[in-house]
Scaffold this motif. Structure first.
Motif, PDB file in Angstrom:
ATOM      1  N   VAL A   5       0.859  -1.180   0.000  1.00  0.00           N
ATOM      2  CA  VAL A   5       0.000   0.000   0.000  1.00  0.00           C
ATOM      3  C   VAL A   5       0.896   1.231   0.000  1.00  0.00           C
ATOM      4  O   VAL A   5       2.075   1.159   0.355  1.00  0.00           O
ATOM      5  N   ARG A   6       0.368   2.375  -0.399  1.00  0.00           N
ATOM      6  CA  ARG A   6       1.126   3.617  -0.413  1.00  0.00           C
ATOM      7  C   ARG A   6       0.744   4.435   0.815  1.00  0.00           C
ATOM      8  O   ARG A   6      -0.403   4.810   0.989  1.00  0.00           O
ATOM      9  N   LEU A   7       1.734   4.695   1.670  1.00  0.00           N
ATOM     10  CA  LEU A   7       1.548   5.537   2.847  1.00  0.00           C
ATOM     11  C   LEU A   7       2.045   6.927   2.494  1.00  0.00           C
ATOM     12  O   LEU A   7       3.167   7.082   2.008  1.00  0.00           O
ATOM     13  N   VAL A  17      -2.250  11.260   7.868  1.00  0.00           N
ATOM     14  CA  VAL A  17      -1.554  10.080   7.372  1.00  0.00           C
ATOM     15  C   VAL A  17      -2.573   9.304   6.543  1.00  0.00           C
ATOM     16  O   VAL A  17      -3.647   8.964   7.034  1.00  0.00           O
ATOM     17  N   LEU A  18      -2.225   9.046   5.281  1.00  0.00           N
ATOM     18  CA  LEU A  18      -3.140   8.410   4.353  1.00  0.00           C
ATOM     19  C   LEU A  18      -2.566   7.080   3.868  1.00  0.00           C
ATOM     20  O   LEU A  18      -1.360   6.978   3.635  1.00  0.00           O
ATOM     21  N   VAL A  19      -3.420   6.082   3.716  1.00  0.00           N
ATOM     22  CA  VAL A  19      -3.046   4.828   3.061  1.00  0.00           C
ATOM     23  C   VAL A  19      -3.916   4.714   1.829  1.00  0.00           C
ATOM     24  O   VAL A  19      -5.147   4.702   1.929  1.00  0.00           O
ATOM     25  N   ASN A  20      -3.252   4.696   0.675  1.00  0.00           N
ATOM     26  CA  ASN A  20      -3.955   4.683  -0.610  1.00  0.00           C
ATOM     27  C   ASN A  20      -5.009   5.782  -0.685  1.00  0.00           C
ATOM     28  O   ASN A  20      -6.112   5.581  -1.181  1.00  0.00           O
ATOM     29  N   ALA A  74      -4.701   8.014  10.158  1.00  0.00           N
ATOM     30  CA  ALA A  74      -4.084   8.471  11.398  1.00  0.00           C
ATOM     31  C   ALA A  74      -3.702   9.934  11.278  1.00  0.00           C
ATOM     32  O   ALA A  74      -3.798  10.541  10.206  1.00  0.00           O
ATOM     33  N   LYS A  75      -3.252  10.475  12.410  1.00  0.00           N
ATOM     34  CA  LYS A  75      -2.677  11.823  12.456  1.00  0.00           C
ATOM     35  C   LYS A  75      -1.313  11.683  13.110  1.00  0.00           C
ATOM     36  O   LYS A  75      -1.118  10.848  13.994  1.00  0.00           O
ATOM     37  N   GLU A  99      -2.343   9.715  16.767  1.00  0.00           N
ATOM     38  CA  GLU A  99      -3.684   9.153  16.970  1.00  0.00           C
ATOM     39  C   GLU A  99      -4.153   8.454  15.706  1.00  0.00           C
ATOM     40  O   GLU A  99      -3.755   8.815  14.610  1.00  0.00           O
ATOM     41  N   MET A 100      -4.970   7.440  15.894  1.00  0.00           N
ATOM     42  CA  MET A 100      -5.572   6.730  14.775  1.00  0.00           C
ATOM     43  C   MET A 100      -6.925   7.357  14.482  1.00  0.00           C
ATOM     44  O   MET A 100      -7.658   7.702  15.411  1.00  0.00           O
ATOM     45  N   VAL A 101      -7.254   7.511  13.226  1.00  0.00           N
ATOM     46  CA  VAL A 101      -8.517   8.124  12.832  1.00  0.00           C
ATOM     47  C   VAL A 101      -9.627   7.104  12.966  1.00  0.00           C
ATOM     48  O   VAL A 101      -9.486   5.954  12.538  1.00  0.00           O
ATOM     49  N   GLY A 102     -10.728   7.479  13.593  1.00  0.00           N
ATOM     50  CA  GLY A 102     -11.891   6.614  13.699  1.00  0.00           C
ATOM     51  C   GLY A 102     -11.767   5.501  14.715  1.00  0.00           C
ATOM     52  O   GLY A 102     -12.626   4.646  14.789  1.00  0.00           O
TER      53      GLY A 102
END
Length: 104
Positions: free
Chosen positions: A16-18, A53-56, A61-62, A78-81
């Motif tokens: 995956v692309r981070l 922070v994005l995956v694909n 996350a932040k 922190e993790m989103v959601g």
């Protein structure tokens, strides 16, 4: 469709692309064409805000930028959601490969 006995374990090896998003801005095309060395593009994010922070392309996350052995790194804050009590149970492990850190 049936699941294999090993469940979703086979997905662990999928690449995956981070990426990390510093911020965004909206510009007119003529402003973009006028960019050059020493140009300054002001983004919509304050310097003390956490980065996305994005995956694909999906936010997961932040985090905050850190320096690690002369390279940029990212500390997940922190993790989103993820609810606070579930965050203690969850662990995310990414490979030690050169995950691309990009700005938008």
């Amino acid at each position: 469709m049936t699941m294999h006995s090993r469940g979703l374990e086979f997905l662990r090896d999928v690449d995956v692309r981070l990426s990390v998003e510093l911020g965004r801005t909206q510009m007119k095309l003529k402003e973009v064409l006028a960019l050059g060395p020493e140009s300054l593009v002001v983004l919509d994010r304050l310097t003390d805000e956490l980065l996305d922070v994005l995956v694909n392309g999906k936010p997961i996350a932040k985090g905050e930028v850190v320096s690690h052995n002369g390279r940029f790194g990212l500390r997940i804050v922190e993790m989103v959601g993820v609810e606070e009590n579930a965050a203690d149970d969850a662990s995310v492990s990414l490979p030690d490969s050169d995950a691309g850190i990009t700005g938008a």
